[in-house]
Design a protein around this motif. Structure first.
Motif, PDB file in Angstrom:
ATOM      1  N   CYS A 130      32.884  62.022  53.193  1.00  0.00           N
ATOM      2  CA  CYS A 130      33.335  60.850  53.957  1.00  0.00           C
ATOM      3  C   CYS A 130      34.595  60.249  53.339  1.00  0.00           C
ATOM      4  O   CYS A 130      34.655  60.035  52.127  1.00  0.00           O
ATOM      5  CB  CYS A 130      32.260  59.763  53.971  1.00  0.00           C
ATOM      6  N   ALA A 169      25.115  62.069  56.192  1.00  0.00           N
ATOM      7  CA  ALA A 169      26.096  61.310  56.972  1.00  0.00           C
ATOM      8  C   ALA A 169      27.506  61.783  56.646  1.00  0.00           C
ATOM      9  O   ALA A 169      27.924  61.741  55.488  1.00  0.00           O
ATOM     10  CB  ALA A 169      25.956  59.823  56.678  1.00  0.00           C
ATOM     11  N   ILE A 223      26.137  54.356  61.322  1.00  0.00           N
ATOM     12  CA  ILE A 223      25.152  54.257  60.242  1.00  0.00           C
ATOM     13  C   ILE A 223      24.365  52.944  60.271  1.00  0.00           C
ATOM     14  O   ILE A 223      23.162  52.933  60.017  1.00  0.00           O
ATOM     15  CB  ILE A 223      25.791  54.501  58.852  1.00  0.00           C
ATOM     16  N   GLN A 283      31.284  60.942  57.988  1.00  0.00           N
ATOM     17  CA  GLN A 283      32.158  60.116  58.834  1.00  0.00           C
ATOM     18  C   GLN A 283      31.348  59.343  59.879  1.00  0.00           C
ATOM     19  O   GLN A 283      31.660  59.372  61.063  1.00  0.00           O
ATOM     20  CB  GLN A 283      33.223  60.979  59.523  1.00  0.00           C
ATOM     21  N   GLU A 284      30.308  58.648  59.464  1.00  0.00           N
ATOM     22  CA  GLU A 284      29.404  57.953  60.379  1.00  0.00           C
ATOM     23  C   GLU A 284      29.523  56.433  60.308  1.00  0.00           C
ATOM     24  O   GLU A 284      28.561  55.707  60.569  1.00  0.00           O
ATOM     25  CB  GLU A 284      27.950  58.364  60.105  1.00  0.00           C
ATOM     26  N   ALA A 285      30.702  55.935  59.978  1.00  0.00           N
ATOM     27  CA  ALA A 285      30.897  54.484  59.896  1.00  0.00           C
ATOM     28  C   ALA A 285      30.550  53.796  61.215  1.00  0.00           C
ATOM     29  O   ALA A 285      30.046  52.673  61.217  1.00  0.00           O
ATOM     30  CB  ALA A 285      32.337  54.162  59.496  1.00  0.00           C
ATOM     31  N   THR A 322      31.493  54.779  55.639  1.00  0.00           N
ATOM     32  CA  THR A 322      30.063  55.054  55.830  1.00  0.00           C
ATOM     33  C   THR A 322      29.222  54.546  54.664  1.00  0.00           C
ATOM     34  O   THR A 322      28.244  53.808  54.864  1.00  0.00           O
ATOM     35  CB  THR A 322      29.811  56.560  56.043  1.00  0.00           C
ATOM     36  N   CYS A 361      26.058  60.554  51.944  1.00  0.00           N
ATOM     37  CA  CYS A 361      27.395  60.638  52.526  1.00  0.00           C
ATOM     38  C   CYS A 361      28.054  61.891  51.970  1.00  0.00           C
ATOM     39  O   CYS A 361      28.094  62.096  50.761  1.00  0.00           O
ATOM     40  CB  CYS A 361      28.202  59.401  52.151  1.00  0.00           C
TER      41      CYS A 361
END
Length: 121
Positions: free
Chosen positions: A41, A9, A16, A11-13, A45, A38
């Motif tokens: 990030c 992951a 996720i 920058q998948e805030a 995330t 992560c």
């Protein structure tokens, strides 16, 4: 435990929680070993993944590197077979279960086939 799922992951805030909620929609607590890695990030995330309440492990890498995240996740994975799923993918638990079961059956067939071939030589 039936299998592991490694989720790199970066920058998948925004995605996720949806990813993890779908994956754990209909799963027994010990059915999946899930590792969110992560990497690079600077958003939320990791925090959001931890707050889902799902039985996961969250690892963090300083640098943004999907290959490094996959390697680290693989090093920490406890189950086999393994799935590698991007954090912006929605993979429902039934689909994950079906793929893991198919992979497990396929690997057993391969082992049987290999043993069979070796016994004929």
């Amino acid at each position: 435990m039936h299998g592991s799922v490694v989720i790199p992951a970066h920058q998948e805030a925004a995605t996720i929680e949806r990813c993890l909620d779908a994956l754990f929609a209909d799963v027994a607590a010990d059915e999946l070993d899930v590792i969110v890695v992560c990497n690079g990030c600077d958003d939320a995330t990791a925090e959001l993944a931890r707050r889902t309440g799902h039985p996961i492990r969250v690892l963090e890498l300083e640098d943004a590197s999907k290959p490094a995240a996959l390697r680290l996740g693989d090093e920490h994975a406890l189950g086999f077979p393994r799935l590698y799923v991007d954090a912006d993918v929605v993979l429902h638990s039934a689909a994950a279960r079906a793929v893991l079961q198919r992979l497990a059956r396929g690997s057993m067939r391969s082992e049987e086939h290999t043993s069979e071939l070796q016994s004929h030589h």
